[in-house]
Design a protein around this motif. Structure first.
Motif, mmCIF file in Angstrom:
data_model
loop_
_atom_site.group_PDB
_atom_site.id
_atom_site.type_symbol
_atom_site.label_atom_id
_atom_site.label_comp_id
_atom_site.label_asym_id
_atom_site.label_seq_id
_atom_site.Cartn_x
_atom_site.Cartn_y
_atom_site.Cartn_z
ATOM 1 N N VAL A 1 0.765 -1.109 -0.071
ATOM 2 C CA VAL A 1 -0.075 0.076 0.174
ATOM 3 C C VAL A 1 0.998 1.153 0.023
ATOM 4 O O VAL A 1 1.600 1.455 0.904
ATOM 5 N N PRO B 1 1.215 5.622 -0.438
ATOM 6 C CA PRO B 1 0.409 6.781 0.053
ATOM 7 C C PRO B 1 0.089 7.525 -1.457
ATOM 8 O O PRO B 1 1.138 7.350 -2.243
ATOM 9 N N THR B 2 -0.894 8.476 -1.486
ATOM 10 C CA THR B 2 -1.222 9.139 -2.636
ATOM 11 C C THR B 2 -2.071 10.256 -2.107
ATOM 12 O O THR B 2 -2.746 10.124 -1.187
ATOM 13 N N ARG C 1 -5.686 10.673 -7.102
ATOM 14 C CA ARG C 1 -6.503 9.721 -7.409
ATOM 15 C C ARG C 1 -5.975 8.279 -6.891
ATOM 16 O O ARG C 1 -4.929 8.003 -7.261
ATOM 17 N N GLU C 2 -6.693 7.626 -6.166
ATOM 18 C CA GLU C 2 -6.572 6.010 -5.925
ATOM 19 C C GLU C 2 -6.652 5.207 -7.058
ATOM 20 O O GLU C 2 -7.412 5.558 -7.868
ATOM 21 N N SER C 3 -5.564 4.500 -7.206
ATOM 22 C CA SER C 3 -5.586 3.529 -8.262
ATOM 23 C C SER C 3 -4.746 2.265 -8.094
ATOM 24 O O SER C 3 -4.273 2.387 -6.933
ATOM 25 N N HIS C 4 -4.864 1.389 -8.777
ATOM 26 C CA HIS C 4 -4.251 -0.030 -8.514
ATOM 27 C C HIS C 4 -3.373 -0.556 -9.631
ATOM 28 O O HIS C 4 -3.576 -0.081 -10.844
#
Length: 116
Positions: A48, A50-51, A54-57
């Motif tokens: 995991v 940090p950002t 925008r959250e992405s995978h």
């Protein structure tokens, strides 16, 4: 309780990318019905990061020797839009999928978690 993870790659040409995973990378698979192949992946780990955006995978494949892996895959017709680059935590490159997407490939310098 949880016994696995399922990763989905969205593609503009899903059939071409399925053929790539099956024939070029040699991943074994099951047919979930109507040609929807589900592939066995190598051992995996998850991190995991940090950002602030925008959250992405993302999905990265890992290897022990990136120079040899790139040479082997290049001989099979795989395109690499970016040459391997040292990142500190590992050596990173990108595989171009037949469907137009990219898939990360790296040789980690850090201890891996998938053999714990």
């Amino acid at each position: 309780m949880i016994n696995g993870a399922h990763v989905i790659i969205y593609s503009q040409d899903a059939e071409a990318d399925r053929v790539f995973l099956r024939d070029v990378l040699g991943y074994t698979h099951v047919d979930a019905g109507r040609g929807w192949l589900t592939f066995k992946l190598p051992p995996a780990e998850v991190a995991v990061h940090p950002t602030d955006g925008r959250e992405s995978h993302e999905l990265f494949l890992m290897c022990d020797d990136i120079t040899q892996t790139v040479a082997d895959l290049t001989a099979r017709g795989v395109e690499f839009p970016d040459p391997p680059q040292e990142q500190g935590w590992g050596i990173l490159t990108t595989i171009r999928l037949p469907g137009g997407g990219n898939l990360g490939l790296y040789q980690p310098h850090h201890e891996t978690a998938y053999n714990l």
